[in-house]
Design a protein around this motif. Structure first.
Motif, short mmCIF file in Angstrom:
data_model
loop_
_atom_site.label_atom_id
_atom_site.label_comp_id
_atom_site.label_asym_id
_atom_site.label_seq_id
_atom_site.Cartn_x
_atom_site.Cartn_y
_atom_site.Cartn_z
N THR A 32 0.85 -1.21 0.00
CA THR A 32 0.00 0.00 0.00
C THR A 32 0.87 1.24 0.00
OG1 THR A 32 -1.54 -1.25 1.41
CG2 THR A 32 -1.91 1.13 1.22
N GLN A 33 1.80 1.31 0.96
CA GLN A 33 2.64 2.49 1.10
C GLN A 33 3.55 2.68 -0.11
OE1 GLN A 33 2.67 4.91 3.44
NE2 GLN A 33 0.86 3.97 4.33
N LEU A 34 3.95 1.58 -0.72
CA LEU A 34 4.85 1.69 -1.87
C LEU A 34 4.11 2.28 -3.08
CD1 LEU A 34 7.62 1.21 -3.04
CD2 LEU A 34 7.04 -1.19 -3.36
N ILE A 35 2.85 1.89 -3.24
CA ILE A 35 2.08 2.39 -4.40
C ILE A 35 1.70 3.87 -4.20
CG2 ILE A 35 -0.11 2.12 -5.65
CD1 ILE A 35 0.16 -0.95 -5.09
N ILE A 36 1.43 4.26 -2.94
CA ILE A 36 1.08 5.66 -2.67
C ILE A 36 2.26 6.55 -3.06
CG2 ILE A 36 0.53 7.37 -0.89
CD1 ILE A 36 -0.74 5.02 0.71
N GLY A 37 1.98 7.59 -3.82
CA GLY A 37 3.03 8.53 -4.22
C GLY A 37 3.87 8.06 -5.38
N SER A 38 3.52 6.93 -5.99
CA SER A 38 4.35 6.42 -7.10
C SER A 38 3.90 6.98 -8.45
CB SER A 38 4.36 4.90 -7.09
OG SER A 38 3.09 4.37 -7.39
N GLU A 39 2.94 7.89 -8.43
CA GLU A 39 2.58 8.68 -9.62
C GLU A 39 2.22 7.82 -10.83
OE1 GLU A 39 4.81 12.35 -10.22
OE2 GLU A 39 5.90 12.03 -8.37
N GLY A 40 1.52 6.74 -10.58
CA GLY A 40 1.03 5.91 -11.69
C GLY A 40 2.09 5.09 -12.39
N THR A 41 3.28 4.97 -11.77
CA THR A 41 4.36 4.25 -12.45
C THR A 41 4.49 2.79 -11.99
OG1 THR A 41 6.06 4.86 -10.83
CG2 THR A 41 5.70 6.38 -12.67
N LEU A 42 3.84 2.44 -10.87
CA LEU A 42 3.97 1.06 -10.37
C LEU A 42 2.71 0.25 -10.58
CD1 LEU A 42 5.78 1.53 -6.90
CD2 LEU A 42 6.79 0.97 -9.12
N ALA A 43 1.57 0.88 -10.41
CA ALA A 43 0.30 0.16 -10.49
C ALA A 43 -0.81 1.17 -10.70
CB ALA A 43 0.06 -0.61 -9.19
N ILE A 44 -1.96 0.70 -11.14
CA ILE A 44 -3.11 1.60 -11.33
C ILE A 44 -4.13 1.27 -10.24
CG2 ILE A 44 -4.99 2.23 -12.87
CD1 ILE A 44 -3.06 1.75 -15.18
N VAL A 45 -4.39 2.26 -9.41
CA VAL A 45 -5.29 2.06 -8.27
C VAL A 45 -6.73 2.05 -8.73
CG1 VAL A 45 -6.12 3.14 -6.14
CG2 VAL A 45 -3.66 3.07 -6.62
N THR A 46 -7.46 1.00 -8.35
CA THR A 46 -8.86 0.88 -8.77
C THR A 46 -9.83 0.97 -7.59
OG1 THR A 46 -8.47 -1.51 -8.76
CG2 THR A 46 -8.43 -0.40 -10.90
N GLU A 47 -9.29 1.03 -6.36
CA GLU A 47 -10.14 1.15 -5.18
C GLU A 47 -9.24 1.53 -4.01
OE1 GLU A 47 -13.15 -2.12 -5.11
OE2 GLU A 47 -12.78 -2.10 -2.96
N ALA A 48 -9.77 2.32 -3.08
CA ALA A 48 -8.96 2.68 -1.91
C ALA A 48 -9.81 2.64 -0.65
CB ALA A 48 -8.35 4.07 -2.08
N ILE A 49 -9.20 2.12 0.43
CA ILE A 49 -9.85 2.13 1.75
C ILE A 49 -9.22 3.27 2.54
CG2 ILE A 49 -10.27 0.82 3.87
CD1 ILE A 49 -9.79 -1.75 2.25
N LEU A 50 -10.05 4.23 2.96
CA LEU A 50 -9.54 5.45 3.59
C LEU A 50 -9.99 5.56 5.03
CD1 LEU A 50 -10.60 7.85 0.69
CD2 LEU A 50 -8.38 6.72 0.96
N LYS A 51 -9.10 6.04 5.86
CA LYS A 51 -9.38 6.23 7.28
C LYS A 51 -10.23 7.50 7.45
CE LYS A 51 -6.48 6.18 11.40
NZ LYS A 51 -5.10 6.32 11.90
N LEU A 52 -11.26 7.42 8.26
CA LEU A 52 -12.07 8.61 8.56
C LEU A 52 -11.90 8.96 10.04
CD1 LEU A 52 -15.33 7.58 6.64
CD2 LEU A 52 -13.40 8.96 5.79
N TYR A 53 -12.27 10.19 10.36
CA TYR A 53 -12.13 10.69 11.73
C TYR A 53 -13.44 11.33 12.16
CZ TYR A 53 -7.12 10.30 10.78
OH TYR A 53 -5.88 9.82 10.46
N PRO A 54 -13.67 11.41 13.49
CA PRO A 54 -14.85 12.17 13.93
C PRO A 54 -14.67 13.63 13.49
CG PRO A 54 -13.84 10.93 15.77
CD PRO A 54 -12.90 10.85 14.61
N ARG A 55 -15.74 14.26 13.03
CA ARG A 55 -15.69 15.65 12.59
C ARG A 55 -15.72 16.53 13.85
NH1 ARG A 55 -17.22 18.13 7.15
NH2 ARG A 55 -16.96 16.06 6.28
N THR A 56 -14.69 17.34 14.03
CA THR A 56 -14.61 18.17 15.23
C THR A 56 -15.49 19.41 15.05
OG1 THR A 56 -12.35 17.38 15.46
CG2 THR A 56 -12.97 19.25 16.82
N PRO A 57 -16.38 19.68 15.99
CA PRO A 57 -17.40 20.69 15.72
C PRO A 57 -16.96 22.16 15.80
CG PRO A 57 -17.77 19.66 17.88
CD PRO A 57 -16.63 18.93 17.24
N HIS A 58 -15.92 22.46 16.60
CA HIS A 58 -15.58 23.88 16.79
C HIS A 58 -14.17 24.19 16.30
CE1 HIS A 58 -19.23 24.39 19.12
NE2 HIS A 58 -18.93 23.25 19.73
#
Lengths: 466, 466
Positions: free
Chosen positions: A191-217
């Motif tokens: 995962t980390q190797l493909i991130i930032g590789s600017e399309g030269t290593l693999a073509i990403v077709t799906e990503a699982i992303l971390k979400l956070y609680p939305r801070t209100p103030h």
């Protein structure tokens, strides 16, 4: 080219393979100031990872360069199609597949935009915290360039949010990496190797992303300083205060004038202070409740005051959001003002004063005006360089990058290398590391069909192409 | 072997090359419960990266397996020397080279222990937040296994703290990756690739680590629940509360009894509750000031209460630290109790209830008692498996790993694969990914001399060895 189009059409169907007048102008460029536009010969708009794999296999067989493209908001030419190659556009793979509130993750297709994801996560009280300043950017593009933005000081960059990927290798194989978990020690971190590789290593077709609680103030603090040195010298103390600011930006005098003028924004700074202020610090704090936020603003305000600011302003909500938006548009303001290049060197946070001193020496020596703003909390400065002569521009950039690297930094903090910074990268990087990166590239993409000419390949040629 | 020893001695000097009775027993093993001990044939104790590079070049030339070792606290056999190979011990490369307070980073040699680093950072009001439960562990070993620990829920694991490395490739080349900056998009992220690679890609000779302000106030909450399902079901709500707990652990009834008995700890839980409680949740909150901490404890307490706990205890400081220490020693308590294997499967946080249900089914079916505790906030459960019969043990582990992977998890969250989980890894991982990992391995280590037999190599053989 005919063979390529025929093969693609017979595999994906004519509707998903565009040529001639069916190709829109937007597919010919990204937002880079220097990359030449080039209309693609053929655009494919796949609807599934299996179709992407088919395209890769056809490209491999025919030794055709393959460039993936999201929204085309990149700044270094990495998604501009190669001549005689295939452009793969993700406009039909733009669904949010899942918002999993229990695991606090989103699963997205590469064509999903940040705006789209932000609207959806907001419904669940969650947030995807990467705001690179262009909300029409796609997540696929964000993964390819490891996009950053203003909130990285608190939340980290794309690299820190991506938990897993589905990707197609240059062999045509479809793999899944990582998962809906936050850590693992089970083989190499692909995962980390493909991130930032600017399309030269693999073509990403799906990503699982971390979400956070939305801070209100949240509250925005702006502090003018007499000199840029004072601003940058204040940053390490702000970062180590424990108050965990979400945004720590600097804006120099010229840039502040340009962005406020462009957006018609009056921040209410008295003329005497505005004239004396060579640079501004802009901070955003956020908290779970209003009382704590107010306390934090108080503490941060007195810290900034102690660090020598001319004054401290807590901006009213409307002015605050206008300033942040104006800052986000700084790239376009600089572009409109005639900047010839905009770069984003990163250096160790404490080296910013020395780095900017050196940048201004270079600006004087090469007679190239350089103005800037940037993610000063991250050591990532964005500089607009005004130098119409291409050769002089090259020399100026070369000197700036060399200075950044010599101070322990890197050419780009978040924009990437693409085609436009490749020559500098190849010149400044350790040859042993370049050779290793080429071997890694070959491990993913044995025939060099994925985005040749970006990052590494010196001449854009596909191996064995005839 | 004689040739190897001679070549090493003539290059590094006799003092740094140990054989026979000069080799200490500790160098023959790690803390794994299953890996066979094997006294190394030769141990080298280099004093510099240049010497490490010399050792790698000699090993490469003679096709000798090379295993790097820190404190030997690993749990999967990854630093146990191979027969006929060289053990490289970092006991003489154990200096903290720099605490850079302005950039909030530490630069360390691989032999530095977590304890040593913690004492030094404390002097500066800073902290390195990875606490894998064994403070004698070395940073080099932590990088090799991507060590985690209890605070990962808030701070992340080793992967999230390492900003740069100096490392020696299997070719003998010394490279530097990353730097004292928090982000970059300038070529492939070699830092992230080396982290967690268990000594199979490169030998780390220096690491740049991110430090944080040390938070002054902390409180520990313990909550007994009627069932383990209730504990694990509560976790997603606790994580999304916005209260940012630093530790979210679960401890099952058997484990709680064992660890409190082993440490002579009385937590003051009434007998009636203790009998009814099948599992405990343990949380640590931290804050900049005491008032906020108290408020957070109050909020978290009522949240936990709403989630169905039998009671909520805020532990007095001494009991709190004893409980956390006892939890950290859980591995050794289980070992002393006769556990035959301890594993650390990771699954998506919300899948823990289903995963543990399946684990208990497997335990019943295979008549292998399984107890546990773990970093439940991370989805990372640590299970002690009691099954003396090696074949049955293998089948039990196989079923547990398969269940974890089927639920979207991975074999190990932080312990690693080493030699001991390799067969399961090779069986459960996608063959396309294994082939890709082997190609990546070859890019770093063309002759396969770095830790053969760990992670990937099926027979521990070095390519072309005669």
């Amino acid at each position: 080219m005919t063979t390529i189009v025929e093969r693609l059409s017979s595999s994906l169907g004519h509707d998903l393979v565009l040529t001639g007048t069916a190709i829109v102008e937007d597919d010919a460029h990204d937002e880079s100031l220097t990359a030449a536009w080039h209309a693609p010969d053929v655009v494919v708009v796949p609807e599934s990872a299996a179709q992407v794999a088919d395209v890769v296999r056809i490209a491999r067989e025919l030794r055709a360069p393959l460039t993936a493209r999201g929204s085309g908001t990149g700044l270094c030419g990495a998604c501009v199609p190669r001549r005689g190659g295939i452009l793969l556009s993700f406009r039909r793979m733009s669904s949010i597949l899942e918002i999993d509130t229990e695991n606090q993750v989103a699963v997205v297709q590469p064509g999903v935009t940040l705006q789209q994801l932000d609207e959806e996560t907001a419904r669940h009280g969650l947030i995807y915290p990467v705001f690179p300043g262009e909300s029409s950017a796609s997540l696929g593009g964000n993964v390819a360039t490891n996009a950053g933005g203003m909130r990285a000081i608190k939340y980290g960059v794309t690299r820190n949010q991506v938990l897993g990927l589905q990707a197609v290798l240059g062999t045509g194989e479809v793999i899944r990496t990582g998962g809906k978990f936050v850590k693992a020690t089970t083989g190499y971190d692909l995962t980390q190797l493909i991130i930032g590789s600017e399309g030269t290593l693999a073509i990403v077709t799906e990503a699982i992303l971390k979400l956070y609680p939305r801070t209100p103030h949240a509250a925005t603090i702006m502090a003018p300083f007499r000199t840029l040195q004072e601003v940058t010298a204040a940053v390490p103390k702000i970062v180590s205060s424990g108050l965990a600011p979400m945004i720590v930006e600097y804006i120099d005098q010229m840039t502040m004038r340009a962005i406020t003028a462009a957006s018609g924004l009056d921040l209410g700074v008295p003329d005497t202070i505005e004239e004396a202020a060579q640079a501004y610090l802009v901070l955003v704090l956020e908290e779970l409740d209003r009382t704590r936020l107010d306390e934090n603003v108080e503490r941060m305000g007195s810290l900034i005051n102690d660090l020598g600011s001319l004054d401290v302003y807590v901006l009213p909500p409307h002015a605050a959001s206008s300033l942040i938006q104006a800052r986000e548009r700084a790239f376009f303001t600089a572009k409109a003002a005639g900047a010839n290049e905009i770069i984003d060197t990163v250096v160790p946070r404490a080296q910013i004063p020395a780095f900017l001193s050196r940048v201004f020496e270079i600006a004087m020596q090469t007679q190239s005006p350089i103005f800037g703003c940037g993610h000063v909390g991250d050591g990532n400065v964005h500089l607009s360089v005004f130098q119409p002569d291409p050769e002089k521009l090259h020399d100026t950039l070369s000197s700036v990058f060399e200075a950044g690297v010599a101070m322990g930094g890197a050419i780009s903090g978040e924009h990437g290398i693409g085609t436009e910074k490749r020559s500098y990268f190849l010149e400044l990087e350790d040859p042993a590391k370049l050779a290793l990166m080429r071997r890694i590239k070959a491990a993913f993409d044995p025939d060099g069909i994925l985005n040749p000419g970006v990052l590494l390949d010196p001449d854009g040629a596909v191996a064995g192409r005839n």
